[in-house]
Motif scaffolding. Sequence first.
Motif, PDB file in Angstrom:
ATOM      1  N   TYR A 131       0.834  -1.200   0.000  1.00 43.79           N
ATOM      2  CA  TYR A 131       0.000   0.000   0.000  1.00 43.79           C
ATOM      3  C   TYR A 131       0.867   1.247   0.000  1.00 43.79           C
ATOM      4  O   TYR A 131       2.070   1.200   0.288  1.00 43.79           O
ATOM      5  CB  TYR A 131      -0.949   0.023   1.200  1.00 43.79           C
ATOM      6  N   ASN A 132       0.230   2.357  -0.315  1.00 42.79           N
ATOM      7  CA  ASN A 132       0.870   3.665  -0.240  1.00 42.79           C
ATOM      8  C   ASN A 132      -0.038   4.570   0.577  1.00 42.79           C
ATOM      9  O   ASN A 132      -1.199   4.773   0.236  1.00 42.79           O
ATOM     10  CB  ASN A 132       1.090   4.248  -1.638  1.00 42.79           C
ATOM     11  N   LEU A 133       0.489   5.109   1.668  1.00 39.71           N
ATOM     12  CA  LEU A 133      -0.299   5.929   2.584  1.00 39.71           C
ATOM     13  C   LEU A 133       0.344   7.293   2.760  1.00 39.71           C
ATOM     14  O   LEU A 133       1.550   7.391   3.000  1.00 39.71           O
ATOM     15  CB  LEU A 133      -0.412   5.247   3.948  1.00 39.71           C
ATOM     16  N   GLU A 134      -0.459   8.346   2.629  1.00 32.95           N
ATOM     17  CA  GLU A 134      -0.032   9.701   2.972  1.00 32.95           C
ATOM     18  C   GLU A 134      -1.023  10.244   3.993  1.00 32.95           C
ATOM     19  O   GLU A 134      -2.229  10.236   3.765  1.00 32.95           O
ATOM     20  CB  GLU A 134      -0.005  10.590   1.723  1.00 32.95           C
ATOM     21  N   ASP A 135      -0.505  10.696   5.111  1.00 37.29           N
ATOM     22  CA  ASP A 135      -1.378  11.119   6.209  1.00 37.29           C
ATOM     23  C   ASP A 135      -0.834  12.404   6.823  1.00 37.29           C
ATOM     24  O   ASP A 135       0.306  12.440   7.281  1.00 37.29           O
ATOM     25  CB  ASP A 135      -1.447  10.018   7.270  1.00 37.29           C
ATOM     26  N   LYS A 136      -1.643  13.444   6.809  1.00 38.72           N
ATOM     27  CA  LYS A 136      -1.299  14.709   7.467  1.00 38.72           C
ATOM     28  C   LYS A 136      -2.354  14.949   8.549  1.00 38.72           C
ATOM     29  O   LYS A 136      -3.526  15.142   8.244  1.00 38.72           O
ATOM     30  CB  LYS A 136      -1.277  15.864   6.472  1.00 38.72           C
ATOM     31  N   ASP A 166      -7.736  18.028  12.493  1.00 38.55           N
ATOM     32  CA  ASP A 166      -7.735  18.200  11.045  1.00 38.55           C
ATOM     33  C   ASP A 166      -6.866  17.098  10.449  1.00 38.55           C
ATOM     34  O   ASP A 166      -5.675  17.018  10.727  1.00 38.55           O
ATOM     35  CB  ASP A 166      -7.184  19.583  10.676  1.00 38.55           C
ATOM     36  N   ARG A 167      -7.480  16.238   9.618  1.00 37.37           N
ATOM     37  CA  ARG A 167      -6.766  15.083   9.084  1.00 37.37           C
ATOM     38  C   ARG A 167      -7.047  14.933   7.584  1.00 37.37           C
ATOM     39  O   ARG A 167      -8.201  14.870   7.162  1.00 37.37           O
ATOM     40  CB  ARG A 167      -7.198  13.818   9.816  1.00 37.37           C
ATOM     41  N   ASP A 168      -5.977  14.880   6.784  1.00 36.66           N
ATOM     42  CA  ASP A 168      -6.068  14.575   5.357  1.00 36.66           C
ATOM     43  C   ASP A 168      -5.301  13.291   5.095  1.00 36.66           C
ATOM     44  O   ASP A 168      -4.119  13.173   5.461  1.00 36.66           O
ATOM     45  CB  ASP A 168      -5.475  15.711   4.509  1.00 36.66           C
ATOM     46  N   GLN A 169      -5.952  12.341   4.434  1.00 34.83           N
ATOM     47  CA  GLN A 169      -5.336  11.040   4.225  1.00 34.83           C
ATOM     48  C   GLN A 169      -5.596  10.551   2.802  1.00 34.83           C
ATOM     49  O   GLN A 169      -6.690  10.743   2.256  1.00 34.83           O
ATOM     50  CB  GLN A 169      -5.905  10.049   5.232  1.00 34.83           C
ATOM     51  N   HIS A 170      -4.595   9.932   2.214  1.00 40.35           N
ATOM     52  CA  HIS A 170      -4.732   9.309   0.898  1.00 40.35           C
ATOM     53  C   HIS A 170      -4.156   7.905   0.981  1.00 40.35           C
ATOM     54  O   HIS A 170      -3.034   7.703   1.446  1.00 40.35           O
ATOM     55  CB  HIS A 170      -3.991  10.104  -0.172  1.00 40.35           C
ATOM     56  N   TYR A 181      -5.350  -1.067  -7.020  1.00 44.87           N
ATOM     57  CA  TYR A 181      -6.783  -1.163  -7.273  1.00 44.87           C
ATOM     58  C   TYR A 181      -7.514  -0.244  -6.291  1.00 44.87           C
ATOM     59  O   TYR A 181      -7.114  -0.108  -5.138  1.00 44.87           O
ATOM     60  CB  TYR A 181      -7.277  -2.603  -7.129  1.00 44.87           C
ATOM     61  N   PRO A 182      -8.585   0.409  -6.737  1.00 44.51           N
ATOM     62  CA  PRO A 182      -9.285   1.364  -5.878  1.00 44.51           C
ATOM     63  C   PRO A 182     -10.184   0.663  -4.862  1.00 44.51           C
ATOM     64  O   PRO A 182     -10.617  -0.470  -5.051  1.00 44.51           O
ATOM     65  CB  PRO A 182     -10.117   2.184  -6.867  1.00 44.51           C
ATOM     66  N   ASP A 183     -10.448   1.363  -3.785  1.00 44.27           N
ATOM     67  CA  ASP A 183     -11.395   0.898  -2.775  1.00 44.27           C
ATOM     68  C   ASP A 183     -12.805   1.009  -3.352  1.00 44.27           C
ATOM     69  O   ASP A 183     -13.197   2.055  -3.855  1.00 44.27           O
ATOM     70  CB  ASP A 183     -11.256   1.772  -1.527  1.00 44.27           C
ATOM     71  N   SER A 184     -13.568  -0.070  -3.248  1.00 46.52           N
ATOM     72  CA  SER A 184     -14.915  -0.054  -3.824  1.00 46.52           C
ATOM     73  C   SER A 184     -15.820   0.958  -3.131  1.00 46.52           C
ATOM     74  O   SER A 184     -16.804   1.413  -3.711  1.00 46.52           O
ATOM     75  CB  SER A 184     -15.536  -1.449  -3.747  1.00 46.52           C
ATOM     76  N   GLY A 189      -9.625   7.197  -2.731  1.00 47.93           N
ATOM     77  CA  GLY A 189      -8.668   6.904  -1.676  1.00 47.93           C
ATOM     78  C   GLY A 189      -8.427   8.054  -0.729  1.00 47.93           C
ATOM     79  O   GLY A 189      -7.540   7.981   0.123  1.00 47.93           O
ATOM     80  N   ASN A 190      -9.203   9.145  -0.863  1.00 51.28           N
ATOM     81  CA  ASN A 190      -8.993  10.322  -0.020  1.00 51.28           C
ATOM     82  C   ASN A 190      -9.991  10.363   1.135  1.00 51.28           C
ATOM     83  O   ASN A 190     -11.170  10.079   0.970  1.00 51.28           O
ATOM     84  CB  ASN A 190      -9.153  11.601  -0.855  1.00 51.28           C
ATOM     85  N   VAL A 191      -9.491  10.724   2.304  1.00 52.86           N
ATOM     86  CA  VAL A 191     -10.328  10.887   3.489  1.00 52.86           C
ATOM     87  C   VAL A 191      -9.956  12.217   4.142  1.00 52.86           C
ATOM     88  O   VAL A 191      -8.775  12.515   4.337  1.00 52.86           O
ATOM     89  CB  VAL A 191     -10.107   9.738   4.499  1.00 52.86           C
TER      90      VAL A 191
END
Length: 223
Positions: A131-136, A166-170, A181-184, A189-191
Amino acid sequence: ALALGGAFIATADDTTSVLANPAGLGATVRSGVQAEVRYNPTVQYDRFGTAGLLSGSSPGEFTKTDAATPFFVGGVLPLGDKIVVGLFFQTMFRSDRTVNRIPESNRASSDPCYRTKTSRGTDVTVMVPVYNLEDKTNIFRTGASAAYRALPGLSVGATVYYLKEDRDQHLEMGDASATIYPDSYNSSGNVHVKDSGVGFELGLQYSPADAFRVGLVWSSKVE
């Protein structure tokens, strides 16, 4: 405060009392400012490959970086002999994190794993998720405190604060062939989480003798 642990609730007597026990401001006899800064970076390198990694196959790499900077700044001001007020800002959690566990093309055509050693020094391969995770993330609070010296050796206090998250996540998920593959349920993939609330603390300190001090704190729940 770190050395005293929870006992600091009874002995708090400086600017950080606004967090530990607001009644501790009652022991403050002069104005002051206090600040704290921490920097905790982490960089991790592990390797992708297949079961043939142990025989010398060329692995890919993934990296993990996580820099967290909690800090505090506050000030106090006595108003006469009985009342002390304070203001503060505290970053409770801050993280700018990237974890890339997607191997280079064709480097994980079978089972993704990396090489490590057991406690006995034996080489083993360990499965890892792809996986690839970016979290601020930033969680902070700012507030005001006040304490009242009701009697010699007895102080009561309160802190009211505003808490914000305040949370930004990809997030990108992959399989053993490094195919994304994308999440159904969330194809982008952004939260994004953004929320806030108000909380408070009530405190008491009592010292009937120089060698004995008692502290009590009640904190509200903030969801």
